[in-house]
Motif scaffolding. Structure first.
Motif, PDB file in Angstrom:
ATOM      1  N   GLU A  54      -0.868  -9.756  -6.018  1.00 40.63           N
ATOM      2  CA  GLU A  54      -1.789 -10.355  -6.986  1.00 40.63           C
ATOM      3  C   GLU A  54      -3.058  -9.505  -7.111  1.00 40.63           C
ATOM      4  O   GLU A  54      -3.633  -9.073  -6.115  1.00 40.63           O
ATOM      5  N   SER A  55      -3.454  -9.232  -8.347  1.00 45.55           N
ATOM      6  CA  SER A  55      -4.699  -8.517  -8.687  1.00 45.55           C
ATOM      7  C   SER A  55      -4.648  -7.008  -8.443  1.00 45.55           C
ATOM      8  O   SER A  55      -5.679  -6.337  -8.530  1.00 45.55           O
ATOM      9  N   VAL A  56      -3.468  -6.463  -8.120  1.00 46.23           N
ATOM     10  CA  VAL A  56      -3.310  -5.003  -8.084  1.00 46.23           C
ATOM     11  C   VAL A  56      -2.100  -4.634  -8.938  1.00 46.23           C
ATOM     12  O   VAL A  56      -1.301  -5.503  -9.304  1.00 46.23           O
ATOM     13  N   LYS A  57      -1.969  -3.368  -9.253  1.00 46.29           N
ATOM     14  CA  LYS A  57      -0.804  -2.911 -10.004  1.00 46.29           C
ATOM     15  C   LYS A  57       0.453  -3.074  -9.152  1.00 46.29           C
ATOM     16  O   LYS A  57       0.390  -3.028  -7.935  1.00 46.29           O
ATOM     17  N   GLN A  58       1.576  -3.255  -9.819  1.00 49.23           N
ATOM     18  CA  GLN A  58       2.837  -3.442  -9.092  1.00 49.23           C
ATOM     19  C   GLN A  58       3.085  -2.310  -8.102  1.00 49.23           C
ATOM     20  O   GLN A  58       3.486  -2.551  -6.959  1.00 49.23           O
ATOM     21  N   PHE A  62       2.457  -4.024  -1.484  1.00 46.39           N
ATOM     22  CA  PHE A  62       3.002  -3.412  -0.271  1.00 46.39           C
ATOM     23  C   PHE A  62       4.506  -3.145  -0.362  1.00 46.39           C
ATOM     24  O   PHE A  62       4.980  -2.127   0.167  1.00 46.39           O
ATOM     25  N   PRO A  63       5.315  -3.988  -1.036  1.00 42.45           N
ATOM     26  CA  PRO A  63       6.737  -3.636  -1.136  1.00 42.45           C
ATOM     27  C   PRO A  63       6.983  -2.319  -1.881  1.00 42.45           C
ATOM     28  O   PRO A  63       7.838  -1.526  -1.489  1.00 42.45           O
ATOM     29  N   TYR A  64       6.228  -2.087  -2.956  1.00 38.59           N
ATOM     30  CA  TYR A  64       6.429  -0.854  -3.716  1.00 38.59           C
ATOM     31  C   TYR A  64       5.856   0.357  -2.981  1.00 38.59           C
ATOM     32  O   TYR A  64       6.437   1.456  -3.025  1.00 38.59           O
ATOM     33  N   GLN A  65       4.735   0.187  -2.304  1.00 41.56           N
ATOM     34  CA  GLN A  65       4.215   1.294  -1.494  1.00 41.56           C
ATOM     35  C   GLN A  65       5.192   1.619  -0.360  1.00 41.56           C
ATOM     36  O   GLN A  65       5.410   2.793  -0.036  1.00 41.56           O
ATOM     37  N   LEU A  66       5.764   0.588   0.220  1.00 40.79           N
ATOM     38  CA  LEU A  66       6.745   0.785   1.281  1.00 40.79           C
ATOM     39  C   LEU A  66       7.973   1.522   0.754  1.00 40.79           C
ATOM     40  O   LEU A  66       8.485   2.441   1.408  1.00 40.79           O
ATOM     41  N   LYS A  67       8.416   1.142  -0.426  1.00 40.98           N
ATOM     42  CA  LYS A  67       9.553   1.830  -1.045  1.00 40.98           C
ATOM     43  C   LYS A  67       9.277   3.321  -1.185  1.00 40.98           C
ATOM     44  O   LYS A  67      10.115   4.165  -0.823  1.00 40.98           O
ATOM     45  N   ASN A  68       8.100   3.662  -1.688  1.00 43.97           N
ATOM     46  CA  ASN A  68       7.765   5.072  -1.895  1.00 43.97           C
ATOM     47  C   ASN A  68       7.645   5.834  -0.578  1.00 43.97           C
ATOM     48  O   ASN A  68       8.045   7.004  -0.490  1.00 43.97           O
ATOM     49  N   LEU A  69       7.124   5.186   0.450  1.00 44.46           N
ATOM     50  CA  LEU A  69       7.032   5.829   1.762  1.00 44.46           C
ATOM     51  C   LEU A  69       8.421   6.113   2.325  1.00 44.46           C
ATOM     52  O   LEU A  69       8.660   7.180   2.918  1.00 44.46           O
ATOM     53  N   LEU A 211     -11.247  -3.201   0.997  1.00 43.95           N
ATOM     54  CA  LEU A 211      -9.949  -3.791   1.362  1.00 43.95           C
ATOM     55  C   LEU A 211      -9.622  -5.017   0.510  1.00 43.95           C
ATOM     56  O   LEU A 211      -8.552  -5.604   0.673  1.00 43.95           O
ATOM     57  N   ILE A 212     -10.532  -5.388  -0.375  1.00 46.05           N
ATOM     58  CA  ILE A 212     -10.367  -6.579  -1.197  1.00 46.05           C
ATOM     59  C   ILE A 212     -10.230  -6.182  -2.669  1.00 46.05           C
ATOM     60  O   ILE A 212     -10.953  -5.321  -3.159  1.00 46.05           O
ATOM     61  N   ALA A 213      -9.306  -6.854  -3.369  1.00 50.04           N
ATOM     62  CA  ALA A 213      -9.122  -6.605  -4.798  1.00 50.04           C
ATOM     63  C   ALA A 213     -10.306  -7.142  -5.590  1.00 50.04           C
ATOM     64  O   ALA A 213     -11.172  -7.851  -5.066  1.00 50.04           O
ATOM     65  N   ASN A 214     -10.321  -6.839  -6.876  1.00 49.51           N
ATOM     66  CA  ASN A 214     -11.452  -7.222  -7.725  1.00 49.51           C
ATOM     67  C   ASN A 214     -11.624  -8.731  -7.861  1.00 49.51           C
ATOM     68  O   ASN A 214     -12.694  -9.201  -8.258  1.00 49.51           O
ATOM     69  N   ASP A 215     -10.579  -9.511  -7.558  1.00 48.16           N
ATOM     70  CA  ASP A 215     -10.700 -10.963  -7.677  1.00 48.16           C
ATOM     71  C   ASP A 215     -11.463 -11.583  -6.509  1.00 48.16           C
ATOM     72  O   ASP A 215     -11.726 -12.786  -6.488  1.00 48.16           O
ATOM     73  N   GLY A 216     -11.805 -10.764  -5.510  1.00 50.46           N
ATOM     74  CA  GLY A 216     -12.586 -11.252  -4.387  1.00 50.46           C
ATOM     75  C   GLY A 216     -11.793 -12.047  -3.370  1.00 50.46           C
ATOM     76  O   GLY A 216     -12.380 -12.625  -2.443  1.00 50.46           O
ATOM     77  N   LEU A 217     -10.474 -12.068  -3.506  1.00 48.04           N
ATOM     78  CA  LEU A 217      -9.635 -12.860  -2.604  1.00 48.04           C
ATOM     79  C   LEU A 217      -8.454 -12.087  -2.041  1.00 48.04           C
ATOM     80  O   LEU A 217      -8.230 -12.090  -0.823  1.00 48.04           O
ATOM     81  N   HIS A 218      -7.709 -11.438  -2.904  1.00 48.44           N
ATOM     82  CA  HIS A 218      -6.476 -10.800  -2.461  1.00 48.44           C
ATOM     83  C   HIS A 218      -6.717  -9.362  -1.975  1.00 48.44           C
ATOM     84  O   HIS A 218      -7.739  -8.763  -2.294  1.00 48.44           O
ATOM     85  N   PRO A 219      -5.782  -8.838  -1.200  1.00 48.87           N
ATOM     86  CA  PRO A 219      -5.930  -7.475  -0.687  1.00 48.87           C
ATOM     87  C   PRO A 219      -5.943  -6.425  -1.793  1.00 48.87           C
ATOM     88  O   PRO A 219      -5.316  -6.595  -2.842  1.00 48.87           O
ATOM     89  N   LYS A 222      -5.616  -0.474  -0.947  1.00 49.72           N
ATOM     90  CA  LYS A 222      -5.923   0.176   0.334  1.00 49.72           C
ATOM     91  C   LYS A 222      -5.423  -0.660   1.505  1.00 49.72           C
ATOM     92  O   LYS A 222      -4.840  -0.114   2.455  1.00 49.72           O
ATOM     93  N   MET A 223      -5.617  -1.969   1.446  1.00 53.67           N
ATOM     94  CA  MET A 223      -5.129  -2.808   2.535  1.00 53.67           C
ATOM     95  C   MET A 223      -3.596  -2.842   2.545  1.00 53.67           C
ATOM     96  O   MET A 223      -2.971  -2.792   3.601  1.00 53.67           O
ATOM     97  N   TYR A 224      -3.009  -2.914   1.359  1.00 50.91           N
ATOM     98  CA  TYR A 224      -1.550  -2.915   1.293  1.00 50.91           C
ATOM     99  C   TYR A 224      -0.959  -1.624   1.858  1.00 50.91           C
ATOM    100  O   TYR A 224       0.132  -1.624   2.413  1.00 50.91           O
ATOM    101  N   THR A 225      -1.693  -0.531   1.702  1.00 53.06           N
ATOM    102  CA  THR A 225      -1.237   0.735   2.294  1.00 53.06           C
ATOM    103  C   THR A 225      -1.141   0.611   3.809  1.00 53.06           C
ATOM    104  O   THR A 225      -0.190   1.115   4.422  1.00 53.06           O
TER     105      THR A 225
END
Length: 240
Positions: A54-58, A62-69, A211-219, A222-225
């Protein structure tokens, strides 16, 4: 004179060919890692807003970053299949899985669920029952192989700007999150499944707003990384 001209011409052509080869080499794209296997691996991600990103690009979830790693490790990996929606509790995730009517088995599965149980003040005993059932469901999606299931702890939303302005006591939120995590960790380890505790790292957001997204709540991405990097060696070892 003819000999001299021939030598000069030969030197010029040799230099031009060499430059052409060098430019050709420079223009070549960086080679991608050679896949370990031609088989495409599959990944199922179960959860809530923390799983859909939520509040970051797909691509930053973390699942998509994990896929790329994992692709960078030389694995062929399809885009993750994600069953997750912002606001879901354990029971809502269970209902969504039933409605999805998935029959496919996956090479690995991640499970991160529970923050909305805590946020809504739901019973921790209900969470215990439903999380245990979800873990068994995750194992079944991994074709019964518990080594291919990876549970992620619930992050602490109390340290975020939203949490600080929620009117709730930050320490109370932290204690409740710890109580829910104690339950999911105990169930996970008792089942012989991998457990990644990302909660302490999530609390760094109390002083590090990057470490917080622009919505002030979700990661943030950088945190998902950090989460993806924590999971990478565990999953890579199993898939290889």
């Amino acid at each position: 004179m003819k000999v001299l001209m021939s030598a000069i011409l030969f030197s010029f052509l040799t230099s031009a060919c060499s430059k052409e080869r060098n430019m050709s080499e420079i223009d070549q794209p960086t080679p991608t890692p050679t896949p370990i296997s031609g088989q495409t691996k599959t990944y199922l991600a179960l959860g809530d807003s923390y799983t859909i990103g939520e509040s970051v690009k797909q691509a930053e979830s973390f699942p998509y970053q994990l896929k790329n790693l994992l692709i960078n490790e030389g694995l062929n990996l399809a885009n993750p299949k994600i069953i997750a929606t912002t606001g879901w509790t354990t029971s809502e995730l269970q209902n969504a899985i039933v409605q999805a009517k998935l029959t496919q088995k996956f090479d690995f599965v991640t499970l991160l669920i529970g923050v909305n149980n805590q946020y809504r003040g739901n019973s921790i005993e209900t969470y215990r029952k439903e999380f245990s059932e979800l873990l068994q469901t995750a194992i079944s999606f991994a074709n019964g192989d518990k080594a291919k299931v990876f549970v992620v702890s619930i992050p602490d939303w109390g340290v975020t700007p939203f949490g600080k302005n929620s009117g709730k006591n930050i320490q109370t939120i932290a204690t409740e999150i710890d109580n829910f995590n104690a339950v999911n960790e105990q169930i996970t380890l008792a089942a012989g499944v991998s457990y990644s505790n990302i909660t302490p790292a999530s609390r760094k957001a109390i002083t590090d707003l990057s470490l917080i997204a622009n919505d002030g709540l979700h990661p943030s991405a950088k945190m998902y990384t950090e989460w993806a990097n924590a999971l990478l060696p565990k999953i890579s070892t199993v898939l290889k």
